[in-house]
Design an enzyme around this catalytic site. Structure first.
Site, PDB file in Angstrom:
ATOM      1  CB  SER A   1      -1.371  -8.380  -0.968  1.00 31.80           C
ATOM      2  OG  SER A   1      -2.359  -9.018  -0.176  1.00 31.80           O
TER       3      SER A   1
ATOM      4  CE  LYS B   1      -4.459  -1.199   0.245  1.00 33.48           C
ATOM      5  NZ  LYS B   1      -5.523  -0.616  -0.605  1.00 33.48           N
TER       6      LYS B   1
END
Length: 415
Positions: free
Chosen positions: A311, A60
């Site tokens: 992720s 992110k």
């Protein structure tokens, strides 16, 4: 940037490459490691892209830094605001700190405490709003309107998508022959950026998205031809628990992504356990989604090397303990048993000797005389037992019943 004209213009490779230049020296090039367990299951080489080792624990920060770095000095002076269950929050907080902007982050009630603490640790102010990322996003929009702070959307902005797409540039540099990239999908920022870069460089590559079945907004949206909002979502994968795809991300997914599949929480637990046990790699449930799709066969690769993106790795240690226990139970390696026996001295010791004789390991014991199900002179012993697998578990239960014990399996209540 080509997306500057219309909000639904798709990004180009040049947009992602420009983001890569911005991120040089800011983000880490995360490792790509081989996965023997997943390779054996799929019958082809599988690699893991370890974004769980990225700064702030997920990919992110790539999108957050790209977005905030392109704000004017006046915009940064007004501060930034974001909404997130945790990973985007940390990415925004870190990026804002690096760029000298004040950050406020709205998080849903019940957001994992380690993610909240980390977000505060990076210097952001944390506010709570609602029970979902969508609720927090509404509050962030209101905050932006009333204070002038710039909203850093978690996925539906060209700069954010471009930043996330830099993951694909790394993957194709590390594994040029990759035939398929599999990644978790929440709002769709990561998979949109991936698809832009990967399809531009390798039109033949397949891009597969994975959603938690309890928060799968993309399949019905793709079927309808437009974003559709779920009424609710329920999954342990808080990082991808998004009720509605973004307009811009939906346009990218509909145009560029080959398939979106789903996995359930059982699958996520099992994948998390495999990654921890076989790879010594800690990921959060959302971060295990791509691996879960390969482990369970939700996606069966059609050929060539496969890259599964891990992720994120920001998991609450308490949830990790519960998921490990649940994963062991799902694999037949952890039993919860209720055993009735006589309330006489030495009976508990005899029961434990029977279990030890089967080479099983007792984790905990709870001895009760107060259950209304018990007859006079009976006790119930609740045990948690580790075994070597389903066959060993069945043998243990049979041995206890053959020894005269009344044995019942206790329902599992972990996620």
């Amino acid at each position: 940037m080509t997306a500057a004209g219309s909000s639904l213009d798709l990004l180009t490779l040049a947009d992602v490459e420009a983001a890569r230049d911005l991120l040089a020296g800011v983000v880490k090039e995360t490792p790509l490691i081989p996965s023997r367990p997943l390779s054996e299951i799929t019958g082809m080489p599988v690699w893991l892209k370890c974004e769980n080792q990225q700064r702030a624990g997920s990919y992110k920060v790539r999108g957050a830094y790209t977005r905030i770095s392109r704000l004017s000095a006046a915009e940064r002076a007004r501060g930034v605001v974001a909404a997130s269950a945790g990973n985007h929050a940390q990415g925004v907080a870190l990026a804002a700190g690096l760029l000298g902007a004040r950050a406020t982050v709205f998080m849903p009630e019940g957001a994992p405490l380690p993610k909240v603490s980390a977000t505060k640790g990076y210097g952001a102010a944390v506010e709570y709003a609602g029970t979902s990322v969508d609720d927090a996003l509404e509050a962030a929009h209101d905050f932006a309107r009333t204070t002038g702070a710039v909203l850093i959307h978690p996925f539906d902005h060209p700069d954010v998508i471009a930043g996330q797409g830099t993951v694909a540039l790394e993957i194709l540099a590390q594994c040029p022959e990759a035939a398929t990239i599999v990644t978790a999908v929440g709002g769709g920022g990561l998979i949109s950026g991936l698809a832009v870069a990967a399809k531009a460089l390798r039109p033949d590559i397949r891009i597969i998205g994975v959603q938690a079945s309890g928060a799968a907004a993309y399949p019905p949206s793709l079927a309808a031809g437009a974003p559709r909002k779920l009424e609710s979502c329920a999954t342990i994968a808080d990082g991808i628990a998004v009720l509605r795809p973004g307009d811009l991300t939906f346009a990218h997914v509909a145009k560029l992504v080959d398939e979106v599949v789903t996995v359930n929480d059982e699958d996520l637990s099992a994948a998390l356990l495999v990654l921890l046990e076989r790879h010594k790699t800690v990921v959060e449930p959302a971060g295990a989604a791509a691996a879960a799709a390969l482990l369970t066969g939700a996606h069966v690769p059609s050929g060539g090397p496969v890259v599964a993106i891990l992720s994120g790795g920001n998991i609450d240690p308490m949830l990790l303990l519960r998921v490990i226990e649940h994963g062991l139970a799902s694999a037949g390696r952890f039993l919860r048993l209720a055993v009735r026996c006589s309330d006489r001295p030495g009976e508990l010791a005899r029961l434990l000797r029977e279990i030890a004789g089967q080479r099983a390991n007792v984790v905990d014991v709870n001895h009760s005389r107060q259950s209304p199900r018990l007859s006079f002179g009976e006790v119930e012993v609740a045990l948690s037992v580790e075994t070597r697998g389903p066959a060993h578990s069945s043998a243990l239960i049979k041995a206890l019943r053959d020894a005269g014990y009344r044995v019942a399996l206790l329902a599992d209540t972990t996620p």
